[in-house]
Design an enzyme around this catalytic site. Structure first.
Site, short mmCIF file in Angstrom:
data_model
loop_
_atom_site.label_atom_id
_atom_site.label_comp_id
_atom_site.label_asym_id
_atom_site.label_seq_id
_atom_site.Cartn_x
_atom_site.Cartn_y
_atom_site.Cartn_z
N LYS A 16 0.83 -1.22 0.00
CA LYS A 16 0.00 0.00 0.00
C LYS A 16 0.86 1.26 0.00
CE LYS A 16 -1.97 -1.50 3.74
NZ LYS A 16 -1.43 -2.87 3.78
N GLN A 224 -3.44 -2.12 7.13
CA GLN A 224 -3.84 -3.53 7.23
C GLN A 224 -4.50 -3.99 5.92
OE1 GLN A 224 -4.79 -1.45 10.35
NE2 GLN A 224 -2.64 -1.85 10.57
P1 GDP Z 1 2.20 -2.17 3.06
O1 GDP Z 1 2.09 -2.41 4.52
O2 GDP Z 1 1.01 -2.63 2.31
O3 GDP Z 1 2.57 -0.75 2.72
O4 GDP Z 1 3.40 -3.08 2.56
P2 GDP Z 1 4.84 -3.23 3.26
O5 GDP Z 1 5.62 -2.02 2.98
O6 GDP Z 1 4.70 -3.67 4.67
O7 GDP Z 1 5.40 -4.50 2.49
C1 GDP Z 1 5.56 -4.49 1.11
C2 GDP Z 1 7.07 -4.71 0.78
O8 GDP Z 1 7.21 -5.02 -0.57
C3 GDP Z 1 7.89 -3.44 1.01
O9 GDP Z 1 9.17 -3.81 1.44
C4 GDP Z 1 7.94 -2.80 -0.38
O10 GDP Z 1 9.11 -2.03 -0.57
C5 GDP Z 1 7.97 -4.03 -1.25
N1 GDP Z 1 7.32 -3.89 -2.56
C6 GDP Z 1 6.22 -3.17 -2.90
N2 GDP Z 1 5.88 -3.39 -4.20
C7 GDP Z 1 6.80 -4.27 -4.66
C8 GDP Z 1 6.97 -4.93 -5.92
O11 GDP Z 1 6.22 -4.75 -6.87
N3 GDP Z 1 8.03 -5.79 -6.02
C9 GDP Z 1 8.87 -6.03 -5.00
N4 GDP Z 1 9.88 -6.90 -5.18
N5 GDP Z 1 8.73 -5.45 -3.80
C10 GDP Z 1 7.70 -4.58 -3.63
P1 IMO Z 2 0.08 -2.87 7.17
O1 IMO Z 2 -0.63 -1.56 7.16
C1 IMO Z 2 0.07 -7.07 8.33
C2 IMO Z 2 -1.94 -8.07 12.07
C3 IMO Z 2 -1.07 -8.56 13.21
C4 IMO Z 2 -2.05 -9.50 13.90
C5 IMO Z 2 -3.39 -8.76 13.75
C6 IMO Z 2 -3.78 -7.93 14.96
O2 IMO Z 2 1.55 -2.77 7.20
O3 IMO Z 2 -0.43 -3.75 6.08
P2 IMO Z 2 -2.95 -5.61 15.94
O4 IMO Z 2 -1.60 -5.19 16.45
O5 IMO Z 2 -3.46 -4.78 14.82
O6 IMO Z 2 -3.95 -5.77 17.05
O7 IMO Z 2 -2.71 -7.10 15.35
O8 IMO Z 2 -3.22 -7.91 12.64
N1 IMO Z 2 -1.52 -6.77 11.52
C7 IMO Z 2 -0.92 -6.62 10.33
N2 IMO Z 2 -0.48 -7.55 9.46
N3 IMO Z 2 0.17 -5.75 8.04
C8 IMO Z 2 -0.28 -4.83 8.89
O9 IMO Z 2 -0.32 -3.51 8.58
C9 IMO Z 2 -0.82 -5.24 10.12
N4 IMO Z 2 -1.35 -4.60 11.20
C10 IMO Z 2 -1.78 -5.54 12.03
O10 IMO Z 2 0.08 -9.24 12.75
O11 IMO Z 2 -2.14 -10.69 13.18
#
Ligand code: GDP
Ligand code: IMO
Ligand code: MG
Length: 430
Positions: A16, A224
């Site tokens: 995201k 999330q």
């Molecule tokens: P979010 O919580 O939905 O914002 O996602 P996170 O940042 O926690 O996890 C997504 C991970 O994948 C991050 O380390 C991003 O830098 C990486 N990422 C996002 N889009 C891509 C993609 O298209 N390819 C690869 N290899 N990594 C990506």
């Molecule tokens: P982003 O925005 C993935 C999961 C936790 C746990 C459950 C409840 O980065 O996608 P909480 O602390 O919210 O009460 O935990 O939700 N969880 C996530 N998993 N990405 C997240 O956020 C999360 N935020 C909470 O691992 O299973």
């Protein structure tokens, strides 16, 4: 010109942050509307990595208004720490750029402590939370005893509010064998943090209403994912807020008409952090390989994410519960080089074929995935910036996903870098 809401369509960590950052070039305002610093959104811009938890991802671009809406639970200390961390990376964060809803509920140390205590207790109900105090803070909000941002501006009115909160918590703490919290120490803590937080306080619903009337573009940033939604997710293994797109209106103070295009962020495979059912989870070498190549470790807690094949049943359901207009498909590059790829198209429940996620917790745990096998591709999608750069088999995979989930791909992401993104249909112009 539509406003756009970005929501996770699986169990979070779909990418995201990257997509919000990419889209924010076209937006005037980026708004967080639920969750808190349980979120971990990673942005990579020209090789530099930014990790955001509470601040909207638009803050990094500069020249945009970032808003933390009323639906967010705010740990004031985590907020100040994150602001400092971003400033040390050269990002400007002043009250001109960041607005914090005066009616947002606070996360306090007692919430974090309770979250951690419950998670560590051997009670058989471990959720695998981020231990940030999210659940307990939302409980107090709904229980009508939360301390809110605005309360920090009225120190004389705080003592009875703190008394009320502690009457509940200390009763609970006595039962759990935890030391009681002294009202004086909590009041001191609130009064100390107030001057750091209050400059950002704002009547957010009003600011957003004005912006909307002036035709400014609003981008709502979900945290999330839909399967962690308190109503629509894999309850009780969920977070404590509504994560579906409808919450964008409630959690920011705008009416539902303000939410235009709903962009679901969808990872090309599936991951989950924490406990709970995961029908297409892989416990084998392939699962380990996806996790390693996708660097599937949590931004917030560093925990290894569980990995599995793409589950079309879940995303098809999310398309409905969030009213998804189109998706951003991310991390397609992680599937490069697999000879074959599987996609979960249905479940077998006690021998019967079903095409939805049942609400029953015990049924969710008994689901057996039904797979369709698709050919992989030998070429690379990594870093591709145009549709023409994609191997034909990769395009076939994308088309099959669209068909199975019933929503079109609007964006395709092929690396963590901001600009490694293929635009198919601009959500702001839909
Ligand atoms: P979010 O919580 O939905 O914002 O996602 P996170 O940042 O926690 O996890 C997504 C991970 O994948 C991050 O380390 C991003 O830098 C990486 N990422 C996002 N889009 C891509 C993609 O298209 N390819 C690869 N290899 N990594 C990506
Ligand atoms: P982003 O925005 C993935 C999961 C936790 C746990 C459950 C409840 O980065 O996608 P909480 O602390 O919210 O009460 O935990 O939700 N969880 C996530 N998993 N990405 C997240 O956020 C999360 N935020 C909470 O691992 O299973
Ligand atoms: Mg994340």
């Amino acid at each position: 010109m539509a406003n756009v809401v970005v929501v996770g369509a699986q169990w979070g960590d779909e990418g995201k942050g990257k997509i919000v950052d990419w889209l924010s070039e076209q937006a005037d305002i980026v708004v967080r509307f639920q969750g808190g610093h349980n979120a971990g959104h990673t942005l990579v811009i020209d090789g530099v990595t930014y990790k955001l938890s509470l601040l909207p991802s638009g803050i990094v671009r500069g020249g945009k208004l970032s808003v933390i809406g009323n639906g967010v639970v705010v740990d004031p200390h985590a907020l100040c720490d994150e602001i400092e961390r971003l400033r040390s990376q050269g990002v400007k964060v002043t009250p001109a750029e960041l607005k914090l809803a005066d009616n947002a509920a606070l996360i306090l140390p007692l919430h974090r402590e309770l979250d951690g205590f419950r998670e560590n207790a051997n009670s058989g109900t471990k959720i695998g939370t981020t231990k940030r105090g999210i659940g307990p803070a939302y409980e107090d909000k709904v229980g009508r005893r939360a301390i809110r941002v605005r309360d920090l501006a009225e120190p004389d009115a705080l003592p009875p509010k703190v008394e009320r909160l502690l009457a509940h918590h200390n009763a609970l703490r006595r039962g759990l064998g935890l030391a009681e919290v002294e009202a004086d120490s909590l009041l001191r803590l609130l009064n100390e943090i107030a001057p750091k937080v209050l400059p950002f306080m704002d009547r957010v619903w009003d600011t957003l209403d004005h912006a909307r009337r002036e035709g400014r573009r609003i981008l709502f940033e979900g945290a999330q994912g839909a399967l962690l939604d308190i109503d629509h997710g894999t309850y009780p293994y969920v977070t404590s807020s509504n994560t579906v797109a409808g919450q964008a209106a409630t959690g920011s103070g705008l009416g539902p008409g303000a939410v235009g295009y709903v962009l679901g962020i969808v990872k090309a495979y599936t991951t989950r952090v924490g406990e709970g059912p995961f029908p297409s989870e892989l416990h084998d070498e392939t699962g380990r390989q996806i996790g390693e190549r996708g660097r599937e470790f949590g931004t917030v807690t560093g925990r290894a994410r569980r990995c599995g094949w793409f589950d079309a049943v879940l995303v098809r359901q999310t398309v409905k519960t969030s009213g998804i207009s189109g998706i951003a498909l991310t991390k397609l590059d992680i599937l490069d080089g697999f000879e074959t790829i599987k996609v979960c198209t249905g479940y077998r429940l006690d021998g019967v074929l079903i095409d939805y996620l049942p609400a029953s917790e015990s049924a969710q745990k008994r689901l057996e995935p039904v797979y369709e096998t698709i050919s992989g591709w030998s070429g690379s999608t990594a870093g591709a910036r145009s549709w023409a750069d994609l191997p034909a088999e990769a395009i076939k995979y994308v088309r099959r996903i669209e068909e199975l989930i019933g929503a079109p791909v609007a964006l395709l992401s092929t690396s963590p870098e901001r600009d490694d993104t293929i635009l198919v249909k601009n959500p702001f112009e839909a």
